[in-house]
Design a protein around this motif. Structure first.
Motif, PDB file in Angstrom:
ATOM      1  N   LEU A   1     -25.634   6.795 -54.323  1.00 11.29           N
ATOM      2  CA  LEU A   1     -25.942   6.460 -53.296  1.00 11.29           C
ATOM      3  C   LEU A   1     -27.528   6.034 -53.272  1.00 11.29           C
ATOM      4  O   LEU A   1     -27.795   5.061 -52.575  1.00 11.29           O
ATOM      5  N   ASP A   2     -28.416   6.876 -53.980  1.00 10.37           N
ATOM      6  CA  ASP A   2     -29.790   6.493 -53.716  1.00 10.37           C
ATOM      7  C   ASP A   2     -30.020   4.972 -54.525  1.00 10.37           C
ATOM      8  O   ASP A   2     -31.058   4.606 -54.701  1.00 10.37           O
ATOM      9  N   LYS A   3     -29.041   4.494 -55.242  1.00 15.14           N
ATOM     10  CA  LYS A   3     -29.027   3.087 -55.656  1.00 15.14           C
ATOM     11  C   LYS A   3     -28.934   2.248 -54.808  1.00 15.14           C
ATOM     12  O   LYS A   3     -28.985   0.898 -54.968  1.00 15.14           O
ATOM     13  N   VAL A   4     -28.222   2.509 -53.584  1.00 15.55           N
ATOM     14  CA  VAL A   4     -27.936   1.444 -52.600  1.00 15.55           C
ATOM     15  C   VAL A   4     -28.977   1.490 -51.443  1.00 15.55           C
ATOM     16  O   VAL A   4     -29.131   2.666 -50.713  1.00 15.55           O
ATOM     17  N   PRO A   5     -29.473   0.493 -51.191  1.00 10.32           N
ATOM     18  CA  PRO A   5     -30.588   0.665 -50.037  1.00 10.32           C
ATOM     19  C   PRO A   5     -30.038   1.116 -48.789  1.00 10.32           C
ATOM     20  O   PRO A   5     -28.914   1.015 -48.334  1.00 10.32           O
ATOM     21  N   VAL A   6     -30.917   1.806 -47.974  1.00 14.48           N
ATOM     22  CA  VAL A   6     -30.630   2.664 -46.591  1.00 14.48           C
ATOM     23  C   VAL A   6     -29.931   1.489 -45.749  1.00 14.48           C
ATOM     24  O   VAL A   6     -29.081   1.844 -45.269  1.00 14.48           O
ATOM     25  N   GLU A   7     -30.712   0.336 -45.845  1.00 14.07           N
ATOM     26  CA  GLU A   7     -30.069  -0.641 -44.843  1.00 14.07           C
ATOM     27  C   GLU A   7     -28.561  -1.165 -44.987  1.00 14.07           C
ATOM     28  O   GLU A   7     -27.696  -1.400 -44.166  1.00 14.07           O
ATOM     29  N   VAL A   8     -28.254  -1.088 -46.456  1.00 12.05           N
ATOM     30  CA  VAL A   8     -26.946  -1.437 -46.757  1.00 12.05           C
ATOM     31  C   VAL A   8     -26.093  -0.388 -46.410  1.00 12.05           C
ATOM     32  O   VAL A   8     -24.949  -0.594 -46.118  1.00 12.05           O
ATOM     33  N   GLN A   9     -26.482   0.769 -46.734  1.00  5.52           N
ATOM     34  CA  GLN A   9     -25.638   2.041 -46.255  1.00  5.52           C
ATOM     35  C   GLN A   9     -25.242   1.924 -44.798  1.00  5.52           C
ATOM     36  O   GLN A   9     -24.005   2.220 -44.531  1.00  5.52           O
TER      37      GLN A   9
END
Length: 815
Positions: free
Chosen positions: A133-141
């Motif tokens: 999950l740290d590879k996915v931008p927070v905004e995209v999460q």
């Protein structure tokens, strides 16, 4: 009545004691004997007794109901059921543990077969790559949370109301899936299946609660976005980012993330590269919904939200094993299987897609191996071999699609979706974004005959009814102009002509008026019954010229229903499908009668005239391979030459061929004019040209002997000579020249006045009818109108369809 009698009356239940005889006995009539009995008191006693019995019975009945349904019993029963449910859930909670994840193990190659059992393709390469999950931008999460489960970060992992609704729907047989959380969806993806059973739903509930307690919210979200199916064969956000935007998940923008989150609701329907106009509208609405939710949750600044634009995905790359026509065939088979799963099992389309892609299915298609090869070869010989995008830019904009159907069984026997699935992802055989043009005109005639419609002067509409064929004549509704007056192709004027001749020459003004006479609501209703997707279509006069969107698959189904004497034919490519857990059987493609046999057979009879006397005679009637085969069909060419069609049929085979102008770079609709080197005057590719040539070469090449239509009608060119009324027709323009490499003209009828009788190469199946032409309600031609060249076909300022000869018709000049 004495005291003893009063006492007995009271004992029988009377409310009051019976009155004494001295005070209540009636006075004897004059002259009556002294021995006459006095009955007034006794009657009162009897009435009192009956009243008492009824009262006791009512009290006893009410008392019995109250004893059976007391508040104590009702409350006790309710509490007992609740305790039983709680106890059952506790036992279930203790017994059901978190199983081993099986998302990867569920993946298994699908096998696709031709109708003869030989292998078409094996497809099973799983496009999956998990990322932390740290590879996915927070905004995209946040995009995924906003799309699916806004309460995700503080809920218990389950939606009790949604789960209860889902259980009730399952028990009641409705099958509709209730709402569920991201945790529940992750559990379905990773631990369970998409089966819609009570057992599976209860397990999902228990496991979701335990997963929510055991894993962090970040772990659950990571699992969800890494196991979900996004379409294009992509599992997980990393594969989806590559498939749609050619980038890594770590580099996704908020706009792109919102699109991927929106996709999860219906991956195939929302894939921009293959979506219908409706699909594109829906996914944009979903994209806006996601971003607006993010603003609502304070995860996105409102100002930044307003500045965001929809991020159009890149074209897809080919998947190994789907080259050539295989990808188009597999794509349609998968879609029909998914639709059937939705109907049979009540799951959502997104769940059905996840259940079909790479899940170990053995899928048998109705595709005939020999006919499929013949159709591919014919398109290449008749069209694509003549295209050279290096010499002419327009040649790179030509797209072809075709579908061939057995009208007796509804089986799709052959399909051409485009030059190559790797080169052109959109299936031209199933796309609905181009106008069917004049191939819609037979639907208007079918509606007229089926409903017994009349002209506005009360004359029945038949093949012999006369209409005013003046180009641009304003259609009228009981004397009132409706504001619709489409010109004919090249602004040709025909004067008074029969419906048969109007169909042969595809005269716009006639069918515009006929649509008003029949009623556009009836016309669109019949279109829907025949198989056209009319949802959202307006019943307006412009639809008479085929201004809606339709696919070759759809048009093949409509004409197959006509061929099948009015019994509904739903073209089906999928024969059967089975895997380890279940077998899916397709419903019968042949349905009930949707229009009368007389109406269907009359249209078929009239459409034989298009081939033998009209816009398709050069390519179809005169084809040396015809060998006397009886044929019905209709040409169509849209305004600005953006599409060209021929849909035709024999008693045994229906095939619809469409050519579409699509800009090779922007994919916008564009003209076909000038393709293959046709000269600018006219330079048009018309329905009677390449589409009809492809149809004829394919159909006559694969037919097994000749056959005749079995028609139950006394109308039309198949049962009576095709004649033209002796009205004045203006001379035509001379035919234009073309390069030697271009195909011959699709029709000669536009270059000279129609003959009084054009012999057909196919003898009529019935004796000619002597029915005289019937005068229509249309007003006579305007004498002030100068007649133009004698040409058939379509063209109008409302951008509907038209057709005519490929080399002799000119683009109409009136707009």
């Amino acid at each position: 009545m004495g005291r003893a009698e009063e006492r007995r009356a009271r004992q029988r239940g009377g409310r009051r004691a019976a009155p004494r005889s001295s005070s209540t006995a009636p006075t004897a009539a004059p002259g009556a004997g002294t021995g006459a009995p006095v009955t007034g008191g006794r009657a009162a006693a009897r009435r009192a007794a009956r009243s008492g019995k009824a009262g006791r019975a009512g009290k006893a009945k009410k008392s019995g109901i109250r004893r059976l349904f007391t508040w104590k019993k009702i409350v006790g029963t309710f509490l007992g059921v609740c305790l039983l449910g709680i106890g059952t859930f506790i036992v279930l909670y203790m017994m059901v543990g978190i199983p081993q994840g099986n998302a990867v193990a569920q993946q298994e190659s699908n096998v696709y077969k031709f109708s003869d059992g030989s292998i078409l393709a094996r497809k099973g390469t799983v496009n999956r790559e998990s990322v932390s999950l740290d590879k996915v931008p927070v905004e995209v999460q946040h995009c995924f949370v906003a799309a699916e489960n806004k309460s995700f970060y503080h809920d218990s992992g389950v939606d009790l109301k949604g789960t209860a609704r889902g259980l009730l729907n399952t028990l009641s047989g409705k099958g509709a899936q209730g709402g569920s959380t991201i945790t529940q969806q992750y559990v379905k993806n990773y631990y369970l299946t998409q089966d819609q059973t009570v057992t599976r739903k209860l397990k999902e509930l228990v496991i979701s609660l335990k997963v929510d307690q055991k894993l962090s919210k970040d772990d659950i979200l990571a699992g969800y976005i890494n196991t979900s199916y996004y379409g294009r064969g992509a599992y997980g956000i990393q594969a989806a980012a590559q498939a749609y935007y050619r980038t890594d998940a770590s580099k996704l923008t908020v706009e792109q993330g919102a699109y991927l989150a929106a996709l999860l609701q219906a991956p195939s329907q929302y894939d921009w590269a293959a979506a219908t106009p409706t699909g594109k509208k829906l996914v944009q609405e979903r994209w806006n919904y996601v971003l607006n939710n993010m603003v609502e949750q304070h995860w996105l600044d409102a100002g930044k939200r307003q500045a965001m634009k929809f991020p159009v995905p890149k074209d897809p790359k080919g998947t190994p094993g789907l080259e050539g026509q295989k990808g188009y065939l597999i794509d349609l088979a998968n879609k029909q299987l998914e639709q059937q799963l939705v109907k049979q099992e009540g799951i959502s389309m997104a769940q059905a897609e996840a259940e079909v892609v790479d899940r170990g299915w053995t899928i048998t298609l109705n595709i005939d191996k020999k006919k499929q090869a013949a159709l591919e070869r014919t398109v290449k010989e008749q069209l694509t071999s003549k295209l050279d995008a290096k010499k002419r830019k327009v040649d790179g904009d030509v797209q072809a699609g075709a579908v061939s159907v057995d009208p007796k069984t509804g089986k799709v026997l052959a399909l051409y979706g485009g030059e190559d699935y790797f080169k052109h992802y959109v299936n031209n055989a199933t796309r609905k974004d181009y106008q069917p043009a004049s191939t819609f005109k037979p639907v208007i005639l079918a509606a007229a005959v089926d409903s017994g419609a009349e002209t506005q002067e009360g004359q029945p509409i038949t093949a012999n009814t006369l209409y005013d064929g003046t180009s641009g004549r304003q259609a009228v509704d009981h004397g009132v102009k409706v504001g619709f007056g489409p010109p004919n192709e090249d602004d040709q004027n025909y004067g008074q002509i029969t419906v048969q001749t109007a169909m042969n020459q595809s005269v716009n003004s006639v069918f515009a008026q006929m649509g008003i006479d029949v009623g556009m609501e009836k016309v669109m209703s019949v279109a829907g019954k025949l198989g056209m997707d009319t949802e959202g279509m307006q019943a307006v006069p412009a639809q008479t010229l085929g201004s809606m969107g339709a696919s070759p698959l759809e048009m093949a189904g409509i004409y197959a229903t006509l061929d099948n004497h009015g019994k509904k034919v739903t073209p089906t490519v999928l024969a059967k499908a089975e895997n380890k857990t279940r077998q899916v059987k397709m419903p019968d493609p042949i349905g009930d009668e949707v229009i009368s046999r007389e109406a269907a057979d009359t249209v078929t009879s009239v459409l034989t005239g298009v081939v033998d006397d009209g816009t398709a005679k050069k390519s179809v009637r005169d084809n040396p391979l015809r060998d006397g085969q009886q044929v019905a069909g209709k040409t169509g060419t849209s305004d600005e030459n953006k599409s060209a069609w021929f849909t035709g049929y024999t008693p045994k085979l229906v095939t619809s061929v469409g050519l579409f102008g699509e800009d090779a770079k922007s994919h916008a609709h564009t003209t076909l004019t000038g393709a293959t080197g046709l000269l600018p005057s006219p330079g048009r590719i018309n329905g009677g040209g390449y589409p009809a040539q492809i149809w004829a070469a394919y159909t006559f090449g694969v037919m097994d002997g000749t056959s005749k239509f079995d028609l139950d009608t006394t109308q039309g060119a198949a049962v009576q000579p095709s004649t033209s009324p002796s009205t004045s027709v203006s001379p035509s323009h001379s035919a234009s020249e073309s390069p030697s490499s271009a195909p011959p003209s699709a029709s000669e009828t536009e270059s000279s006045p129609p003959p009084s009788h054009s012999p057909s190469s196919t003898p009529p199946s019935h004796s000619p009818s002597s029915t005289p032409p019937t005068q229509s309600s249309s007003p006579p031609p305007d004498p002030s109108t100068s007649p133009g060249a004698d040409g058939g076909g379509d063209g109008n300022p409302f951008d509907p369809g038209g057709d005519g000869a490929q080399l002799t018709d000119r683009e109409h000049t009136t707009r």
